[in-house]
Design a protein around this motif. Structure first.
Motif, mmCIF file in Angstrom:
data_model
loop_
_atom_site.group_PDB
_atom_site.id
_atom_site.type_symbol
_atom_site.label_atom_id
_atom_site.label_comp_id
_atom_site.label_asym_id
_atom_site.label_seq_id
_atom_site.Cartn_x
_atom_site.Cartn_y
_atom_site.Cartn_z
ATOM 1 N N ALA A 18 50.154 25.168 28.744
ATOM 2 C CA ALA A 18 50.831 24.647 29.935
ATOM 3 C C ALA A 18 52.220 25.268 30.065
ATOM 4 O O ALA A 18 52.643 25.651 31.159
ATOM 5 C CB ALA A 18 50.918 23.133 29.875
ATOM 6 N N ARG A 19 52.910 25.378 28.946
ATOM 7 C CA ARG A 19 54.241 25.988 28.969
ATOM 8 C C ARG A 19 54.146 27.452 29.417
ATOM 9 O O ARG A 19 54.954 27.918 30.216
ATOM 10 C CB ARG A 19 54.889 25.883 27.593
ATOM 11 N N ALA A 20 53.156 28.167 28.924
ATOM 12 C CA ALA A 20 52.975 29.565 29.307
ATOM 13 C C ALA A 20 52.699 29.695 30.808
ATOM 14 O O ALA A 20 53.220 30.609 31.465
ATOM 15 C CB ALA A 20 51.839 30.195 28.511
ATOM 16 N N ARG A 21 51.911 28.794 31.353
ATOM 17 C CA ARG A 21 51.627 28.835 32.798
ATOM 18 C C ARG A 21 52.893 28.588 33.603
ATOM 19 O O ARG A 21 53.123 29.228 34.630
ATOM 20 C CB ARG A 21 50.569 27.791 33.166
ATOM 21 N N ILE A 22 53.708 27.638 33.152
ATOM 22 C CA ILE A 22 54.962 27.352 33.857
ATOM 23 C C ILE A 22 55.884 28.565 33.791
ATOM 24 O O ILE A 22 56.478 28.953 34.800
ATOM 25 C CB ILE A 22 55.638 26.097 33.276
ATOM 26 N N GLU A 23 55.993 29.172 32.615
ATOM 27 C CA GLU A 23 56.838 30.366 32.476
ATOM 28 C C GLU A 23 56.363 31.480 33.407
ATOM 29 O O GLU A 23 57.167 32.182 34.006
ATOM 30 C CB GLU A 23 56.850 30.846 31.031
ATOM 31 N N GLY A 24 55.054 31.629 33.545
ATOM 32 C CA GLY A 24 54.504 32.667 34.401
ATOM 33 C C GLY A 24 54.681 32.401 35.885
ATOM 34 O O GLY A 24 54.672 33.330 36.689
ATOM 35 N N GLY A 25 54.852 31.149 36.267
ATOM 36 C CA GLY A 25 54.987 30.801 37.680
ATOM 37 C C GLY A 25 56.333 30.217 38.032
ATOM 38 O O GLY A 25 56.466 29.528 39.039
ATOM 39 N N ILE A 26 57.344 30.511 37.216
ATOM 40 C CA ILE A 26 58.644 29.870 37.408
ATOM 41 C C ILE A 26 59.248 30.160 38.781
ATOM 42 O O ILE A 26 59.908 29.318 39.361
ATOM 43 C CB ILE A 26 59.616 30.248 36.260
ATOM 44 N N GLY A 27 58.987 31.335 39.323
ATOM 45 C CA GLY A 27 59.516 31.665 40.641
ATOM 46 C C GLY A 27 58.994 30.760 41.738
ATOM 47 O O GLY A 27 59.661 30.527 42.737
ATOM 48 N N LYS A 28 57.803 30.217 41.552
ATOM 49 C CA LYS A 28 57.207 29.337 42.550
ATOM 50 C C LYS A 28 57.877 27.972 42.590
ATOM 51 O O LYS A 28 57.766 27.249 43.577
ATOM 52 C CB LYS A 28 55.715 29.157 42.266
ATOM 53 N N LEU A 29 58.574 27.601 41.519
ATOM 54 C CA LEU A 29 59.207 26.287 41.471
ATOM 55 C C LEU A 29 60.272 26.117 42.536
ATOM 56 O O LEU A 29 60.493 25.016 43.031
ATOM 57 C CB LEU A 29 59.809 26.037 40.083
ATOM 58 N N ALA A 30 60.954 27.187 42.904
ATOM 59 C CA ALA A 30 61.993 27.103 43.928
ATOM 60 C C ALA A 30 61.419 26.686 45.268
ATOM 61 O O ALA A 30 62.097 26.047 46.074
ATOM 62 C CB ALA A 30 62.722 28.437 44.052
ATOM 63 N N SER A 31 60.143 27.001 45.510
ATOM 64 C CA SER A 31 59.536 26.690 46.811
ATOM 65 C C SER A 31 59.346 25.189 47.034
ATOM 66 O O SER A 31 59.088 24.765 48.150
ATOM 67 C CB SER A 31 58.195 27.411 46.954
ATOM 68 N N PHE A 32 59.492 24.381 45.989
ATOM 69 C CA PHE A 32 59.354 22.937 46.161
ATOM 70 C C PHE A 32 60.530 22.347 46.931
ATOM 71 O O PHE A 32 60.424 21.256 47.481
ATOM 72 C CB PHE A 32 59.210 22.227 44.815
ATOM 73 N N VAL A 33 61.658 23.053 46.958
ATOM 74 C CA VAL A 33 62.833 22.626 47.718
ATOM 75 C C VAL A 33 62.961 23.585 48.895
ATOM 76 O O VAL A 33 63.018 24.802 48.686
ATOM 77 C CB VAL A 33 64.107 22.661 46.843
ATOM 78 N N PRO A 34 62.993 23.082 50.149
ATOM 79 C CA PRO A 34 63.059 23.974 51.308
ATOM 80 C C PRO A 34 64.237 24.950 51.216
ATOM 81 O O PRO A 34 65.377 24.539 51.035
ATOM 82 C CB PRO A 34 63.252 23.012 52.496
ATOM 83 N N GLY A 35 63.938 26.243 51.278
ATOM 84 C CA GLY A 35 64.969 27.268 51.208
ATOM 85 C C GLY A 35 65.552 27.445 49.821
ATOM 86 O O GLY A 35 66.606 28.050 49.663
ATOM 87 N N GLY A 36 64.876 26.966 48.801
ATOM 88 C CA GLY A 36 65.418 26.961 47.442
ATOM 89 C C GLY A 36 65.355 28.292 46.722
ATOM 90 O O GLY A 36 64.450 29.098 46.945
ATOM 91 N N THR A 37 66.328 28.493 45.845
ATOM 92 C CA THR A 37 66.403 29.648 44.969
ATOM 93 C C THR A 37 66.795 29.161 43.579
ATOM 94 O O THR A 37 67.717 28.354 43.454
ATOM 95 C CB THR A 37 67.477 30.645 45.458
ATOM 96 N N ILE A 38 66.125 29.643 42.547
ATOM 97 C CA ILE A 38 66.474 29.253 41.182
ATOM 98 C C ILE A 38 67.728 30.017 40.764
ATOM 99 O O ILE A 38 67.757 31.244 40.832
ATOM 100 C CB ILE A 38 65.325 29.526 40.209
ATOM 101 N N THR A 39 68.758 29.267 40.351
ATOM 102 C CA THR A 39 70.020 29.897 39.966
ATOM 103 C C THR A 39 70.295 29.783 38.470
ATOM 104 O O THR A 39 71.193 30.438 37.959
ATOM 105 C CB THR A 39 71.194 29.287 40.744
ATOM 106 N N ASP A 40 69.550 28.939 37.787
ATOM 107 C CA ASP A 40 69.768 28.763 36.347
ATOM 108 C C ASP A 40 68.484 28.208 35.742
ATOM 109 O O ASP A 40 67.808 27.384 36.368
ATOM 110 C CB ASP A 40 70.928 27.789 36.119
ATOM 111 N N GLN A 41 68.161 28.664 34.536
ATOM 112 C CA GLN A 41 66.989 28.129 33.841
ATOM 113 C C GLN A 41 67.171 28.299 32.351
ATOM 114 O O GLN A 41 67.738 29.291 31.895
ATOM 115 C CB GLN A 41 65.710 28.823 34.298
ATOM 116 N N ARG A 42 66.714 27.316 31.585
ATOM 117 C CA ARG A 42 66.745 27.414 30.128
ATOM 118 C C ARG A 42 65.768 26.410 29.552
ATOM 119 O O ARG A 42 65.552 25.337 30.112
ATOM 120 C CB ARG A 42 68.145 27.185 29.571
ATOM 121 N N TRP A 43 65.168 26.785 28.445
ATOM 122 C CA TRP A 43 64.276 25.889 27.717
ATOM 123 C C TRP A 43 65.068 25.194 26.624
ATOM 124 O O TRP A 43 65.892 25.808 25.946
ATOM 125 C CB TRP A 43 63.129 26.667 27.081
ATOM 126 N N ASP A 44 64.838 23.916 26.444
ATOM 127 C CA ASP A 44 65.372 23.138 25.336
ATOM 128 C C ASP A 44 64.159 22.454 24.713
ATOM 129 O O ASP A 44 63.695 21.423 25.214
ATOM 130 C CB ASP A 44 66.393 22.121 25.841
#
Length: 100
Positions: A18-44
């Motif tokens: 599941a983590r690998a799938r999320i890492e592979g599709g991380i760019g798609k996460l911005a689309s959940f917010v209208p007009g969104g762009t990912i500006t920061d990301q980190r795994w903890d």
């Protein structure tokens, strides 16, 4: 601050896949917010912390990967709270596709 959007996205992949799938599709996460762009990301550990910027607003988000689900939290600023229902609906519809 508006109430955060929280949702569980079930999966049968196991934590690592599941983590690998999320890492592979991380760019798609911005689309959940209208007009969104990912500006920061980190795994903890198994939690992905990311910031999505949209319309001059910053949305702090967390995706916690568990063995059978991903717990997603989007902390919306008041202005973007107006879009909470649309964001929740898009997450419910397209979120599981990240785990396919």
């Amino acid at each position: 601050m508006t109430a955060p959007i929280e949702m569980d996205l079930p999966h049968k992949l196991g934590r690592a896949a599941a983590r690998a799938r999320i890492e592979g599709g991380i760019g798609k996460l911005a689309s959940f917010v209208p007009g969104g762009t990912i500006t920061d990301q980190r795994w903890d550990g198994d939690t992905l912390h990311l910031a999505v910027e949209a319309m001059g607003q910053r949305v702090a988000s967390r995706l916690t990967v568990l063995d059978d689900r991903v717990h997603a939290v989007f902390d919306l600023p008041p202005f973007l709270g107006l879009f909470a229902d649309k964001i929740r609906a898009k997450l419910a519809k397209d979120g599981p596709k990240l785990l396919e």
